[in-house]
Design a protein around this motif. Sequence first.
Motif, PDB file in Angstrom:
ATOM      1  N   SER A 162      -6.912  23.262  12.365  1.00 11.99           N
ATOM      2  CA  SER A 162      -7.257  23.875  11.230  1.00 11.99           C
ATOM      3  C   SER A 162      -6.250  24.129  10.388  1.00 11.99           C
ATOM      4  N   ILE A 163      -6.196  24.866   9.171  1.00 13.69           N
ATOM      5  CA  ILE A 163      -5.239  24.969   8.205  1.00 13.69           C
ATOM      6  C   ILE A 163      -4.131  26.006   9.010  1.00 13.69           C
ATOM      7  N   ASP A 164      -4.540  26.783   9.909  1.00 19.08           N
ATOM      8  CA  ASP A 164      -3.519  27.627  10.691  1.00 19.08           C
ATOM      9  C   ASP A 164      -2.731  26.558  11.600  1.00 19.08           C
ATOM     10  N   ASP A 165      -3.149  25.847  12.109  1.00 13.36           N
ATOM     11  CA  ASP A 165      -2.400  24.720  13.126  1.00 13.36           C
ATOM     12  C   ASP A 165      -1.560  23.974  12.164  1.00 13.36           C
ATOM     13  N   ALA A 166      -1.941  23.490  11.168  1.00 13.16           N
ATOM     14  CA  ALA A 166      -1.018  22.590  10.300  1.00 13.16           C
ATOM     15  C   ALA A 166       0.027  23.336   9.752  1.00 13.16           C
ATOM     16  N   LEU A 167      -0.067  24.592   9.236  1.00 15.00           N
ATOM     17  CA  LEU A 167       0.782  25.295   8.727  1.00 15.00           C
ATOM     18  C   LEU A 167       2.033  25.790  10.085  1.00 15.00           C
ATOM     19  N   ALA A 168       1.437  26.030  11.202  1.00 15.91           N
ATOM     20  CA  ALA A 168       2.256  26.198  12.191  1.00 15.91           C
ATOM     21  C   ALA A 168       3.009  24.900  13.054  1.00 15.91           C
ATOM     22  N   ALA A 169       2.606  23.644  12.459  1.00 14.96           N
ATOM     23  CA  ALA A 169       3.180  22.683  12.805  1.00 14.96           C
ATOM     24  C   ALA A 169       4.933  22.361  12.393  1.00 14.96           C
ATOM     25  N   PRO A 170       5.532  21.707  13.085  1.00 16.87           N
ATOM     26  CA  PRO A 170       6.886  21.330  12.498  1.00 16.87           C
ATOM     27  C   PRO A 170       6.770  20.915  11.031  1.00 16.87           C
ATOM     28  N   GLN A 171       7.702  21.325   9.872  1.00 17.13           N
ATOM     29  CA  GLN A 171       7.450  21.029   8.533  1.00 17.13           C
ATOM     30  C   GLN A 171       5.967  21.228   8.284  1.00 17.13           C
ATOM     31  N   ALA A 172       4.986  21.822   8.728  1.00 17.52           N
ATOM     32  CA  ALA A 172       3.915  22.252   8.297  1.00 17.52           C
ATOM     33  C   ALA A 172       2.944  20.870   8.102  1.00 17.52           C
ATOM     34  N   THR A 173       3.443  19.859   8.975  1.00 17.91           N
ATOM     35  CA  THR A 173       2.653  18.682   8.757  1.00 17.91           C
ATOM     36  C   THR A 173       2.249  18.064  10.102  1.00 17.91           C
ATOM     37  N   VAL A 174       1.036  17.424   9.915  1.00 21.01           N
ATOM     38  CA  VAL A 174      -0.018  16.943  11.171  1.00 21.01           C
ATOM     39  C   VAL A 174      -0.159  15.548  10.704  1.00 21.01           C
ATOM     40  N   PRO A 175      -0.308  14.899  11.720  1.00 23.64           N
ATOM     41  CA  PRO A 175      -0.954  13.323  11.521  1.00 23.64           C
ATOM     42  C   PRO A 175      -2.580  13.371  11.372  1.00 23.64           C
ATOM     43  N   TRP A 176      -3.182  12.842  10.512  1.00 29.07           N
ATOM     44  CA  TRP A 176      -4.511  12.888  10.165  1.00 29.07           C
ATOM     45  C   TRP A 176      -5.252  11.962  11.078  1.00 29.07           C
ATOM     46  N   ILE A 177      -5.144  12.115  12.357  1.00 28.57           N
ATOM     47  CA  ILE A 177      -6.059  11.068  13.264  1.00 28.57           C
ATOM     48  C   ILE A 177      -7.257  11.158  13.348  1.00 28.57           C
ATOM     49  N   GLY A 178      -7.991   9.991  13.928  1.00 27.34           N
ATOM     50  CA  GLY A 178      -9.073  10.146  14.146  1.00 27.34           C
ATOM     51  C   GLY A 178     -10.173   9.574  13.452  1.00 27.34           C
ATOM     52  N   VAL A 179      -9.729   9.305  12.051  1.00 28.10           N
ATOM     53  CA  VAL A 179     -10.608   8.659  10.935  1.00 28.10           C
ATOM     54  C   VAL A 179     -11.237   7.276  11.607  1.00 28.10           C
ATOM     55  N   ARG A 180     -12.618   7.262  11.771  1.00 28.54           N
ATOM     56  CA  ARG A 180     -13.093   6.174  12.217  1.00 28.54           C
ATOM     57  C   ARG A 180     -14.229   5.550  11.180  1.00 28.54           C
ATOM     58  N   ASN A 181     -13.971   5.577   9.720  1.00 18.58           N
ATOM     59  CA  ASN A 181     -14.924   5.325   8.731  1.00 18.58           C
ATOM     60  C   ASN A 181     -14.299   4.410   7.964  1.00 18.58           C
ATOM     61  N   TYR A 182     -14.898   3.215   7.766  1.00 21.03           N
ATOM     62  CA  TYR A 182     -13.961   2.341   6.957  1.00 21.03           C
ATOM     63  C   TYR A 182     -13.604   2.831   5.514  1.00 21.03           C
ATOM     64  N   GLN A 183     -14.637   3.351   4.833  1.00 14.87           N
ATOM     65  CA  GLN A 183     -14.393   3.852   3.421  1.00 14.87           C
ATOM     66  C   GLN A 183     -13.214   4.863   3.523  1.00 14.87           C
ATOM     67  N   ALA A 184     -13.349   5.883   4.532  1.00 14.28           N
ATOM     68  CA  ALA A 184     -12.124   6.816   4.538  1.00 14.28           C
ATOM     69  C   ALA A 184     -10.821   6.159   5.035  1.00 14.28           C
ATOM     70  N   ARG A 185     -10.904   5.238   5.943  1.00 17.60           N
ATOM     71  CA  ARG A 185      -9.755   4.452   6.201  1.00 17.60           C
ATOM     72  C   ARG A 185      -9.108   3.698   5.028  1.00 17.60           C
ATOM     73  N   ASN A 186     -10.049   3.158   4.253  1.00 13.92           N
ATOM     74  CA  ASN A 186      -9.702   2.547   3.135  1.00 13.92           C
ATOM     75  C   ASN A 186      -8.850   3.337   2.028  1.00 13.92           C
ATOM     76  N   PHE A 187      -9.392   4.719   2.026  1.00 11.09           N
ATOM     77  CA  PHE A 187      -8.797   5.524   1.055  1.00 11.09           C
ATOM     78  C   PHE A 187      -7.461   5.759   1.357  1.00 11.09           C
ATOM     79  N   MET A 188      -7.359   6.101   2.679  1.00 10.01           N
ATOM     80  CA  MET A 188      -5.807   6.363   3.213  1.00 10.01           C
ATOM     81  C   MET A 188      -4.978   5.138   3.014  1.00 10.01           C
ATOM     82  N   ARG A 189      -5.302   3.760   3.326  1.00 12.81           N
ATOM     83  CA  ARG A 189      -4.760   2.774   3.406  1.00 12.81           C
ATOM     84  C   ARG A 189      -4.287   2.224   1.925  1.00 12.81           C
ATOM     85  N   ASP A 190      -5.257   2.326   0.908  1.00 16.38           N
ATOM     86  CA  ASP A 190      -4.974   1.734  -0.134  1.00 16.38           C
ATOM     87  C   ASP A 190      -4.868   2.639  -1.199  1.00 16.38           C
ATOM     88  N   ALA A 191      -5.276   3.850  -1.265  1.00 18.39           N
ATOM     89  CA  ALA A 191      -5.298   4.661  -2.466  1.00 18.39           C
ATOM     90  C   ALA A 191      -4.315   5.922  -2.451  1.00 18.39           C
TER      91      ALA A 191
END
Length: 160
Positions: A20-49
């Motif tokens: 959640s946003i609360d989990d992300a805010l509570a993480a070190p440096q308020a930073t979380v890895p965006w894991i688990g994306v398993r759609n090629y178009q969404a992956r391509n947005f992260m990888r290429d854009a």
Amino acid sequence: MLASDRPRHWLMKSEPAECSIDDALAAPQATVPWIGVRNYQARNFMRDAMRVGDGVLFYHSSCALPGIAGMARVASLPRPDPTQFDPSSTYFDPRSSAEKPRWVLVDVQALRKTRTIGLAELRSIPSLAGMGVLQKGSRLSITPVSPQEWETIVALADHG
């Protein structure tokens, strides 16, 4: 796509039971890895854009009140998502290997929690009608957000 044409704002969906946003805010440096994306178009947005510093609308999905719950930014370049290699992970992909990873992630740094701007409210604003998250049948977990849509949502979050 020209560099000047690439999106600079994104809507990224997360189930609050997972992150959640609360989990992300509570993480070190308020930073979380965006894991688990398993759609090629969404992956391509992260990888290429996506670029470090791009704005992110942190969207809660699969919950009682789906909607934008916070503001964030892209905080890293893309890298292989380690969950694809972990057989105990729900995101394990047996066709992926360290030599040829199929899936990537970026780090997302939460900046602030906002009031939840739900789907009904988003749909009620004509200038947001083109947003990916509002399109019938859209299930994509990452979608580009136009500068005008971004400004409208920031104003909603700030002045509700």
